[in-house]
Write a protein that holds these residues in place. Structure first.
Motif, mmCIF file in Angstrom:
data_model
loop_
_atom_site.group_PDB
_atom_site.id
_atom_site.type_symbol
_atom_site.label_atom_id
_atom_site.label_comp_id
_atom_site.label_asym_id
_atom_site.label_seq_id
_atom_site.Cartn_x
_atom_site.Cartn_y
_atom_site.Cartn_z
ATOM 1 N N LEU A 21 -50.194 -30.224 -75.599
ATOM 2 C CA LEU A 21 -50.609 -28.951 -75.189
ATOM 3 C C LEU A 21 -51.958 -28.352 -75.182
ATOM 4 O O LEU A 21 -52.315 -27.574 -74.410
ATOM 5 N N ALA A 24 -54.003 -29.593 -72.589
ATOM 6 C CA ALA A 24 -53.568 -29.167 -71.384
ATOM 7 C C ALA A 24 -54.342 -27.614 -71.443
ATOM 8 O O ALA A 24 -54.819 -27.253 -70.205
ATOM 9 N N THR A 25 -54.361 -27.110 -72.450
ATOM 10 C CA THR A 25 -54.951 -25.619 -72.545
ATOM 11 C C THR A 25 -56.378 -25.767 -72.339
ATOM 12 O O THR A 25 -56.789 -24.724 -71.530
ATOM 13 N N GLY A 28 -57.181 -26.586 -68.826
ATOM 14 C CA GLY A 28 -56.476 -25.226 -68.147
ATOM 15 C C GLY A 28 -57.688 -24.217 -68.017
ATOM 16 O O GLY A 28 -57.737 -23.517 -66.997
ATOM 17 N N GLY A 54 -49.597 -28.058 -61.308
ATOM 18 C CA GLY A 54 -49.243 -27.383 -62.444
ATOM 19 C C GLY A 54 -47.989 -28.030 -63.030
ATOM 20 O O GLY A 54 -47.754 -28.237 -64.291
ATOM 21 N N PRO A 55 -46.867 -28.108 -62.101
ATOM 22 C CA PRO A 55 -45.372 -28.785 -62.480
ATOM 23 C C PRO A 55 -45.476 -30.102 -62.802
ATOM 24 O O PRO A 55 -45.062 -30.454 -64.035
ATOM 25 N N TRP A 57 -48.397 -31.721 -64.036
ATOM 26 C CA TRP A 57 -48.998 -31.908 -65.433
ATOM 27 C C TRP A 57 -48.306 -31.239 -66.366
ATOM 28 O O TRP A 57 -48.404 -32.086 -67.512
ATOM 29 N N SER A 58 -47.437 -30.333 -66.303
ATOM 30 C CA SER A 58 -46.438 -29.753 -67.303
ATOM 31 C C SER A 58 -45.677 -31.096 -67.794
ATOM 32 O O SER A 58 -45.660 -31.266 -69.046
ATOM 33 N N TYR A 61 -47.801 -33.959 -69.521
ATOM 34 C CA TYR A 61 -48.388 -33.692 -70.944
ATOM 35 C C TYR A 61 -47.105 -33.734 -72.092
ATOM 36 O O TYR A 61 -47.295 -34.157 -72.951
ATOM 37 N N LEU A 62 -45.887 -33.364 -71.403
ATOM 38 C CA LEU A 62 -44.669 -33.460 -72.162
ATOM 39 C C LEU A 62 -44.309 -35.022 -72.755
ATOM 40 O O LEU A 62 -44.128 -35.342 -73.789
#
Length: 165
Positions: A21, A24-25, A28, A54-55, A57-58, A61-62
């Motif tokens: 995260l 990602a931040t 981002g 966005g979806p 990559w979310s 990353y998870l």
């Protein structure tokens, strides 16, 4: 060596998810204006709309965080340290791409970085495979997406020489 206790595993999972995260931040932050910048670029017909990134990559990353956790908990694996080092290296290259492309508009460097990222992901998968096959398999969608992103980076960079140096 035995696996960590259940509380330690939960903390470990949270830590690896937090690292993913955090990456990602930081990426981002470089991508705050990405949607408007991306819309201004000449893109190939096969480029997805900005709303897809966005979806995707979310989820990726998870999966990355879970993958690293699965390897981290295998304390007896001799390649665990090098595998996790590769994981962190690929995560760093991942973050750098957003800055190179979206913040600094450096197309050639972004392309070089995404090719390096692809190689680092492949190497991470190879090492993770020796430790935890589920961990390696969780990174396969990421490898596929970055393979696609490599082709897209090249195409967009070549189509926009005045914008992406």
């Amino acid at each position: 060596m035995p696996r960590p206790s259940t509380p330690a595993q939960a903390i470990g999972l949270l830590a690896w998810l937090a690292l993913a995260l955090a990456a990602a931040t930081v990426g981002g932050i470089a991508s705050i204006e990405a949607a408007s910048f991306y819309a201004q670029l000449i893109q190939p017909a096969w480029a997805p709309p900005a709303s897809v990134f966005g979806p995707v990559w979310s989820v990726l990353y998870l999966l990355m965080g879970i993958s690293a956790w699965l390897v981290w908990r295998e304390r007896g694996a001799t390649t665990r340290g090098p595998g996790l080092a590769l994981f962190v290296a690929q995560l760093s290259a991942n973050v750098l791409w957003s800055w190179l492309f979206f913040a600094w508009h450096l197309g050639a460097w972004a392309f070089a970085d995404v090719v390096l990222l692809l190689a680092l992901i492949a190497a991470t998968i190879a090492v993770f495979w020796q430790i935890s096959r589920p961990a390696a398999l969780l990174l396969v969608p990421y490898l596929a997406w970055v393979g696609f992103a490599s082709a897209l980076t090249w195409s967009v960079w070549q189509a926009n020489p005045g914008v992406l140096r």
